[in-house]
Design an enzyme around this catalytic site. Structure first.
Site, short mmCIF file in Angstrom:
data_model
loop_
_atom_site.label_atom_id
_atom_site.label_comp_id
_atom_site.label_asym_id
_atom_site.label_seq_id
_atom_site.Cartn_x
_atom_site.Cartn_y
_atom_site.Cartn_z
N HIS A 17 28.10 -8.64 -10.16
CA HIS A 17 28.90 -9.84 -10.42
C HIS A 17 28.83 -10.79 -9.22
CE1 HIS A 17 31.60 -6.89 -12.83
NE2 HIS A 17 30.90 -7.57 -13.72
N LYS A 41 42.69 -2.96 -24.41
CA LYS A 41 41.75 -2.28 -23.50
C LYS A 41 42.51 -1.59 -22.37
CE LYS A 41 37.04 -3.85 -22.51
NZ LYS A 41 36.24 -4.94 -21.93
N ARG A 90 21.25 -8.06 -17.50
CA ARG A 90 20.67 -6.94 -16.76
C ARG A 90 19.46 -6.34 -17.45
NH1 ARG A 90 26.36 -3.98 -16.29
NH2 ARG A 90 26.50 -5.13 -18.23
N SER A 127 30.27 -1.98 -14.04
CA SER A 127 31.65 -1.59 -13.68
C SER A 127 31.97 -0.19 -14.21
CB SER A 127 32.66 -2.59 -14.24
OG SER A 127 32.54 -3.81 -13.57
P1 ADP Z 1 32.58 -7.63 -19.92
O1 ADP Z 1 33.88 -6.96 -20.18
O2 ADP Z 1 32.44 -8.99 -20.52
O3 ADP Z 1 31.36 -6.76 -20.14
P2 ADP Z 1 31.98 -7.44 -17.14
O4 ADP Z 1 32.99 -7.64 -16.08
O5 ADP Z 1 31.39 -6.08 -17.27
O6 ADP Z 1 32.69 -7.94 -18.40
O7 ADP Z 1 30.77 -8.45 -16.98
C1 ADP Z 1 30.93 -9.84 -16.87
C2 ADP Z 1 29.56 -10.51 -16.73
O8 ADP Z 1 28.90 -9.98 -15.60
C3 ADP Z 1 28.61 -10.31 -17.89
O9 ADP Z 1 27.83 -11.48 -18.07
C4 ADP Z 1 27.71 -9.21 -17.43
O10 ADP Z 1 26.43 -9.26 -18.06
C5 ADP Z 1 27.60 -9.54 -15.97
N1 ADP Z 1 27.26 -8.38 -15.17
C6 ADP Z 1 27.83 -7.17 -15.20
N2 ADP Z 1 27.22 -6.33 -14.32
C7 ADP Z 1 26.23 -7.05 -13.74
C8 ADP Z 1 25.20 -6.76 -12.78
N3 ADP Z 1 25.05 -5.55 -12.24
N4 ADP Z 1 24.38 -7.76 -12.42
C9 ADP Z 1 24.54 -8.99 -12.96
N5 ADP Z 1 25.43 -9.31 -13.89
C10 ADP Z 1 26.26 -8.37 -14.28
#
Ligand code: ADP
Length: 151
Positions: A17, A41, A90, A127
């Site tokens: 992120h 959630k 990703r 995450s």
């Molecule tokens: P969600 O609940 O929408 O999946 P996340 O917090 O997991 O929320 O992800 C938010 C955004 O960050 C999404 O666009 C996701 O693709 C991106 N994202 C998550 N992990 C990574 C990563 N390792 N590298 C780049 N982008 C990421």
């Protein structure tokens, strides 16, 4: 002023992120990191903790702000007058999932979704994996910014 929101759960913020937000700042005048609140959630970190991790990680970056929102992302965009959604990609699974959401959002509102490919070095980080490492007492610090620390 070109402003974008970067929506997600950020449970917790990861280096993936972080990379997308840092690079988003070079494309937009403002990046609003928007933590979606979904009542059904279960989260590992409270909303306050998730927000504090992101604020601390970007305390020296005035172009980044952090907000929370409920409901549809496109409705929130209209509310704060933002025309762009930033998302990270990703892998092919992300692409398929994000494509469906972006098309739906385009049907609902005149909003463009802008995708950035993840940095190769953080493309494996999710995450959910960070939470698993934390639950099992592994060294999660390699996967998250310094601001993400468990007390
Ligand atoms: P969600 O609940 O929408 O999946 P996340 O917090 O997991 O929320 O992800 C938010 C955004 O960050 C999404 O666009 C996701 O693709 C991106 N994202 C998550 N992990 C990574 C990563 N390792 N590298 C780049 N982008 C990421």
């Amino acid at each position: 002023m070109k402003r974008a929101i970067f929506p997600g759960s950020f449970d917790p913020l990861t280096l993936g992120h972080y990379d997308i937000i840092k690079r988003g700042v070079t494309l937009f005048d403002e990046i609003i990191v928007a933590i979606g609140v979904n009542g059904s959630k279960k989260y590992m970190f409270s909303l306050e903790e998730r927000k504090a991790f992101i604020e601390a990680a970007f305390k020296d970056e005035p172009k980044v702000s952090v907000v929370t929102y409920k409901g549809l992302t496109v409705d929130f965009c209209a509310e704060i007058n933002v025309k762009f959604i930033l998302r990270g990609l990703r892998n092919p699974a992300d692409f398929e999932f994000e494509k469906a959401i972006a098309h739906t959002n385009r049907d609902l509102a005149p909003i463009e979704t802008v995708f950035l490919l993840t940095a190769a070095s953080t493309s494996y980080i999710a995450s959910s994996i960070v939470r698993d490492v934390i639950r099992n007492n592994g060294d999660y610090t390699k996967l998250v910014p310094n601001s993400v620390r468990i007390k």
